[in-house]
Motif scaffolding. Structure first.
Motif, PDB file in Angstrom:
ATOM      1  N   LEU A  85     -14.481 -13.517  80.864  1.00 29.35           N
ATOM      2  CA  LEU A  85     -14.087 -12.291  81.126  1.00 29.35           C
ATOM      3  C   LEU A  85     -12.795 -12.175  81.930  1.00 29.35           C
ATOM      4  N   LEU A  86     -11.957 -11.612  81.505  1.00 30.95           N
ATOM      5  CA  LEU A  86     -10.654 -11.064  82.028  1.00 30.95           C
ATOM      6  C   LEU A  86     -10.635  -9.967  83.035  1.00 30.95           C
ATOM      7  N   GLY A  87     -11.243  -8.899  82.771  1.00 29.89           N
ATOM      8  CA  GLY A  87     -11.426  -7.963  83.504  1.00 29.89           C
ATOM      9  C   GLY A  87     -12.317  -6.718  82.930  1.00 29.89           C
ATOM     10  N   ARG A  88     -12.455  -5.771  83.606  1.00 33.15           N
ATOM     11  CA  ARG A  88     -13.224  -4.745  83.444  1.00 33.15           C
ATOM     12  C   ARG A  88     -12.697  -3.393  84.063  1.00 33.15           C
ATOM     13  N   LEU A  89     -13.308  -2.305  83.211  1.00 32.84           N
ATOM     14  CA  LEU A  89     -12.903  -1.097  83.844  1.00 32.84           C
ATOM     15  C   LEU A  89     -13.999  -0.650  84.915  1.00 32.84           C
ATOM     16  N   SER A  90     -13.495  -0.395  86.013  1.00 32.55           N
ATOM     17  CA  SER A  90     -14.849  -0.286  86.893  1.00 32.55           C
ATOM     18  C   SER A  90     -15.630   1.279  86.785  1.00 32.55           C
ATOM     19  N   LEU A  91     -16.896   1.005  87.025  1.00 36.08           N
ATOM     20  CA  LEU A  91     -17.741   2.088  86.884  1.00 36.08           C
ATOM     21  C   LEU A  91     -17.565   3.044  88.079  1.00 36.08           C
ATOM     22  N   LEU A  92     -18.305   4.136  88.285  1.00 36.92           N
ATOM     23  CA  LEU A  92     -18.323   5.048  89.328  1.00 36.92           C
ATOM     24  C   LEU A  92     -19.855   5.359  90.012  1.00 36.92           C
ATOM     25  N   SER A  93     -19.747   5.728  91.205  1.00 39.67           N
ATOM     26  CA  SER A  93     -21.090   6.005  91.754  1.00 39.67           C
ATOM     27  C   SER A  93     -21.523   7.602  91.481  1.00 39.67           C
ATOM     28  N   GLU A  94     -22.890   7.727  91.680  1.00 37.91           N
ATOM     29  CA  GLU A  94     -23.287   8.890  91.424  1.00 37.91           C
ATOM     30  C   GLU A  94     -22.808   9.885  92.341  1.00 37.91           C
ATOM     31  N   GLU A  95     -22.217   9.617  93.374  1.00 41.04           N
ATOM     32  CA  GLU A  95     -21.786  10.694  94.476  1.00 41.04           C
ATOM     33  C   GLU A  95     -20.340  11.017  94.045  1.00 41.04           C
ATOM     34  N   ILE A  96     -19.596   9.984  93.598  1.00 38.66           N
ATOM     35  CA  ILE A  96     -18.413  10.550  92.975  1.00 38.66           C
ATOM     36  C   ILE A  96     -18.499  11.280  91.691  1.00 38.66           C
ATOM     37  N   LEU A  97     -19.232  10.979  90.856  1.00 40.38           N
ATOM     38  CA  LEU A  97     -19.571  11.762  89.620  1.00 40.38           C
ATOM     39  C   LEU A  97     -20.080  13.296  89.900  1.00 40.38           C
ATOM     40  N   TRP A  98     -20.893  13.388  91.027  1.00 42.57           N
ATOM     41  CA  TRP A  98     -21.244  14.460  91.488  1.00 42.57           C
ATOM     42  C   TRP A  98     -20.068  15.430  91.875  1.00 42.57           C
ATOM     43  N   ALA A  99     -19.240  15.121  92.274  1.00 41.08           N
ATOM     44  CA  ALA A  99     -18.040  15.548  92.922  1.00 41.08           C
ATOM     45  C   ALA A  99     -17.210  16.189  91.731  1.00 41.08           C
ATOM     46  N   ALA A 100     -17.381  15.699  90.529  1.00 37.99           N
ATOM     47  CA  ALA A 100     -16.712  16.267  89.322  1.00 37.99           C
ATOM     48  C   ALA A 100     -17.883  16.932  88.764  1.00 37.99           C
ATOM     49  N   ASN A 101     -18.577  17.354  89.303  1.00 40.65           N
ATOM     50  CA  ASN A 101     -19.760  18.334  88.574  1.00 40.65           C
ATOM     51  C   ASN A 101     -20.690  17.443  87.574  1.00 40.65           C
ATOM     52  N   GLY A 102     -20.858  16.147  87.703  1.00 40.64           N
ATOM     53  CA  GLY A 102     -21.600  15.384  86.978  1.00 40.64           C
ATOM     54  C   GLY A 102     -21.109  15.226  85.497  1.00 40.64           C
ATOM     55  N   LEU A 103     -21.881  14.826  84.564  1.00 38.87           N
ATOM     56  CA  LEU A 103     -21.344  14.424  83.257  1.00 38.87           C
ATOM     57  C   LEU A 103     -22.269  15.261  82.138  1.00 38.87           C
ATOM     58  N   PRO A 104     -21.473  15.712  81.379  1.00 30.01           N
ATOM     59  CA  PRO A 104     -20.136  15.915  80.847  1.00 30.01           C
ATOM     60  C   PRO A 104     -19.322  16.805  82.171  1.00 30.01           C
ATOM     61  N   ASN A 105     -17.963  16.431  81.900  1.00 25.68           N
ATOM     62  CA  ASN A 105     -17.277  17.498  82.841  1.00 25.68           C
ATOM     63  C   ASN A 105     -15.901  17.514  82.171  1.00 25.68           C
ATOM     64  N   PRO A 106     -15.071  18.404  82.674  1.00 26.88           N
ATOM     65  CA  PRO A 106     -13.894  18.688  81.842  1.00 26.88           C
ATOM     66  C   PRO A 106     -13.178  17.325  81.489  1.00 26.88           C
ATOM     67  N   PHE A 107     -13.404  16.214  81.983  1.00 26.69           N
ATOM     68  CA  PHE A 107     -12.393  14.966  81.712  1.00 26.69           C
ATOM     69  C   PHE A 107     -13.123  14.134  81.154  1.00 26.69           C
ATOM     70  N   CYS A 108     -14.543  14.138  81.571  1.00 31.42           N
ATOM     71  CA  CYS A 108     -15.361  13.124  80.836  1.00 31.42           C
ATOM     72  C   CYS A 108     -16.146  13.800  79.766  1.00 31.42           C
ATOM     73  N   SER A 109     -16.091  13.708  78.579  1.00 23.79           N
ATOM     74  CA  SER A 109     -16.815  14.570  77.544  1.00 23.79           C
ATOM     75  C   SER A 109     -17.992  14.011  76.859  1.00 23.79           C
ATOM     76  N   SER A 110     -18.587  13.346  77.452  1.00 28.02           N
ATOM     77  CA  SER A 110     -19.887  12.550  77.267  1.00 28.02           C
ATOM     78  C   SER A 110     -20.842  12.607  78.412  1.00 28.02           C
ATOM     79  N   ASP A 111     -22.004  12.499  78.365  1.00 30.79           N
ATOM     80  CA  ASP A 111     -23.036  12.251  79.574  1.00 30.79           C
ATOM     81  C   ASP A 111     -23.096  10.773  79.817  1.00 30.79           C
ATOM     82  N   HIS A 112     -22.396  10.092  79.125  1.00 26.56           N
ATOM     83  CA  HIS A 112     -21.967   8.537  79.572  1.00 26.56           C
ATOM     84  C   HIS A 112     -20.762   8.332  80.123  1.00 26.56           C
TER      85      HIS A 112
END
Ligand code: KL2
Length: 630
Positions: free
Chosen positions: A589-616
């Motif tokens: 394993l060379l690297g990974r894209l970090s995931l986010l916490s629930e709190e940060i996603l809440w600040a973006a109005n959850g999922l989906p939001n204007p930037f993340c177009s899936s609920d995942h």
């Protein structure tokens, strides 16, 4: 009267006010963090400096104030009204149908209910097998109309609260408003992405020019400088490196069938054409060599995703769910990096078997890495890439385990070498099970003692312990007629027939299980195993934030259900439960894209939001494979 007013208006108003200001402050911190180039602010919100980034954030807020959209206001208010309490109450209906009935009632889209739905909408035909010339359904208008108004008892706290009850400044600074109040700008012709809406008529270009990753900051975590088990750093000697993404992209049909899960979203960001453009941008931005998708709607796949991904240089394989389900899994790879050895679609449906009467599927590919010229005479092992979307139903852990057993048997078959060992394996997808659940631990540890376990416990999604009726797992978990051993191997594949396979996997290996399953093989008592030695790319915890990682946010409730597992060397200490301590094997394993916490996603109005177009969220990892000189 006054007391009720206080109770019904002021209390919810105060609660809402607090939620809004919390969300806004988290957003501002997040935006600062995202845009900051200072290494000091790494992961530490409290340390976020004031500066030009804040000005930019405030600039956006001002812009919004000038352009103020009433639609956005109502959406924001709706979005923040959804909380965990709502999540719990909306899932309560699942508990009303104990017993045998639960199978059909929890799987919202069992065939009977789906056909009812189609009848109700005057859509009697299932999806045409051959897709015609018909234009894509225009979802924007009708979809908004379909979203039910929040009048249910679970919203009693908030529905009475008029938006105007709050001072304007409080809600107008919400990040989600900022996000979609940015005026749409036409995409310059030369920069127009290949998935632009040419030929789709009246559709609008995506309204957001800021890439989502500048708002929802996801760091690339680089492990390439960490020495491996042999003390070698990545890049020492010849190597083959590649990246793999796993992403549940939220099928439009599924989204529309449970629109109550997306009330917090502005309707425009839920339209397929908006989401499609965003998803393509995400694929292009991260540019993986292998792309494993779940919830890929068949018409969208053939009409848009496959052609667009092909233009991006991918070769794609697709497996639709069985029955009348309209979505499925896709695995795409760059033919410049890999050559296909075999592709194996997996169906979990077994007629006549209640345990396996669901329509979930998987797709397993065997890929030969193509070593760049100039490395001389070298060889690299084939790579097995397995992608699946396991049943959702939180109460049917028995079904999930049986589906997993079939999937693991297929992976074992495709990845098994003639000496009984396996080539490097990546097993990914949406397993609808949380970290540390029995199903998760089974994949990671290679063993599960299931006998007597309540079925709901298997996935860890929900706690149904209070229910009187509890389906319990009984040994054997699946009947011998399935032809799969308790070690999750096909019975036929235990035979020496395997040795006929070409050494080194030079040629495509396409093998059919033609022989009848043999019902007489030994079964263990209440234990299942597998021998693939898998470990997870992610640790499911964000140490910087002290919070769990989240890959999806149903009704604002963050959890991990998506995974990238990869084969690792088994530990030599003989303690199976220490599989987490496994070191990298042929796959590093060379690297990974970090995931986010629930709190940060809440600040973006959850999922989906204007930037993340899936609920995942998408999962992305980079690997290196051993290359050996011939
Ligand atoms: O959890 V998922 O969403 O991995 O994001 O996988 C399933 C669920 C997907 C395919 O079946 O549809 C969603 N309530 C909420 N969501 C559901 C339900 C349900 N009853 N059934 C399926 N899904």
């Amino acid at each position: 009267m006054i007391a009720s007013c206080l109770c019904y208006l002021l209390l919810p108003a105060a609660r809402l006010f607090r939620a809004l200001s919390d969300a806004f402050f988290t957003c501002r911190k997040n935006a600062f963090l995202a845009k900051s180039s200072s290494p000091q602010v790494d992961g530490d919100f409290a340390m976020a400096p004031r500066g030009p980034d804040q000005e930019e954030c405030e600039g956006l807020l001002e812009q919004w104030q000038e352009e103020g959209s009433s639609q956005a206001l109502s959406t924001v208010s709706e979005g923040l009204l959804v909380d965990k309490g709502v999540a719990e109450s909306s899932l309560a209906h699942l508990m009303d149908n104990p017993g045998e009935q639960d199978a059909a009632s929890e799987d919202k889209w069992s065939s009977r209910q789906l056909s009812d739905l189609w009848a109700a909408e005057n859509l009697e035909e299932s999806f045409p097998e051959v897709l015609g010339e018909e234009p894509l359904p225009e979802v924007e208008g009708p979809m908004w109309a379909e979203v039910p108004v929040q009048t249910g008892p679970q919203y009693a706290d908030c529905a009475v609260l008029p938006v105007g009850a709050l001072a304007a400044e409080q809600w107008e600074e919400d990040p989600a408003v900022v996000a979609w109040s940015i005026a749409p700008e036409p995409v310059p012709q030369e920069e127009a992405p290949i998935w632009s809406f040419e030929g789709l008529g009246q559709l609008q270009p995506p309204p957001v020019e800021i890439p989502y990753h500048e708002i929802l900051w996801r760091e690339w975590e680089d492990f390439s400088t960490q020495p491996d088990a042999q003390g070698l750093e990545a890049g020492d000697g010849p190597q083959f490196q590649f990246t793999l993404m796993s992403y549940n992209i939220l099928a439009q049909d599924l989204m529309q069938q449970s629109s109550e899960l997306y009330l917090h979203c502005h309707p425009d960001i839920l339209s397929w054409n908006y989401r499609f453009a965003n998803l393509m941008q995400e694929f292009q931005h991260w540019d993986p060599d292998i792309l494993c998708l779940q919830e890929v709607q068949e018409d969208h796949y053939w009409q848009q995703l496959e052609p667009s991904l092909r233009m991006m240089g991918f070769t794609c394989f697709y497996k639709r769910r069985t029955g009348c389900k309209t979505d499925g899994c896709a695995v795409c790879y760059k033919p410049t990096r890999f050559r296909l050895l075999c592709a194996s679609p997996v169906e979990y449906f077994r007629p006549g078997l209640e345990l396996l009467n669901r329509d979930n599927v998987g797709l397993v590919l065997l890929l030969q890495p193509l070593v760049p010229e100039g490395l001389g005479q070298v060889s690299v092992a084939p790579l097995c890439v397995a992608n699946t979307h396991v049943l959702y139903n939180p109460r049917r852990g028995d079904v999930k385990l049986a589906q997993m057993a079939i999937f693991l048997a297929e992976v074992d078959k495709v990845a098994r070498l003639s000496d009984g060992s396996h080539c490097p394996i990546i097993l990914c997808g949406d397993l609808n099970s949380v970290p540390d659940s029995p199903l998760y631990n089974f994949i990671r540890d290679g063993e599960l003692q299931y006998h007597g376990m309540p079925a709901w416990k298997v996935s860890g999604q929900e706690d149904f312990s209070h229910q009187l009726y509890q389906r319990k797992l009984q040994a054997p978990l699946w009947p011998s007629s399935l032809g799969i051993t308790d070690c999750c191997q096909y019975v036929t594949s235990c035979h020496p027939k395997r040795s006929e396979r070409p050494a080194g996997w030079a040629e495509p290996v396409i093998e059919e299980d033609i022989s009848e399953p043999e019902p007489d093989f030994p079964r263990t008592v209440g234990t299942i195993q597998h021998c693939l030695h898998l470990t997870s790319v992610y640790t499911h915890f964000l140490p910087q934030h002290g919070r769990p990682e989240v890959t999806t946010m149903p009704l604002g409730l963050g959890m991990t259900v998506d995974y990238i597992f990869f084969s690792a060397e088994s530990c030599k200490n003989g303690n199976r439960t220490d599989r987490r301590l496994c070191h990298d094997g042929t796959l590093k394993l060379l690297g990974r894209l970090s995931l986010l916490s629930e709190e940060i996603l809440w600040a973006a109005n959850g999922l989906p939001n204007p930037f993340c177009s899936s609920d995942h969220l998408c999962l992305l990892a980079s690997f290196e494979m051993e290359v050996t000189a011939l």
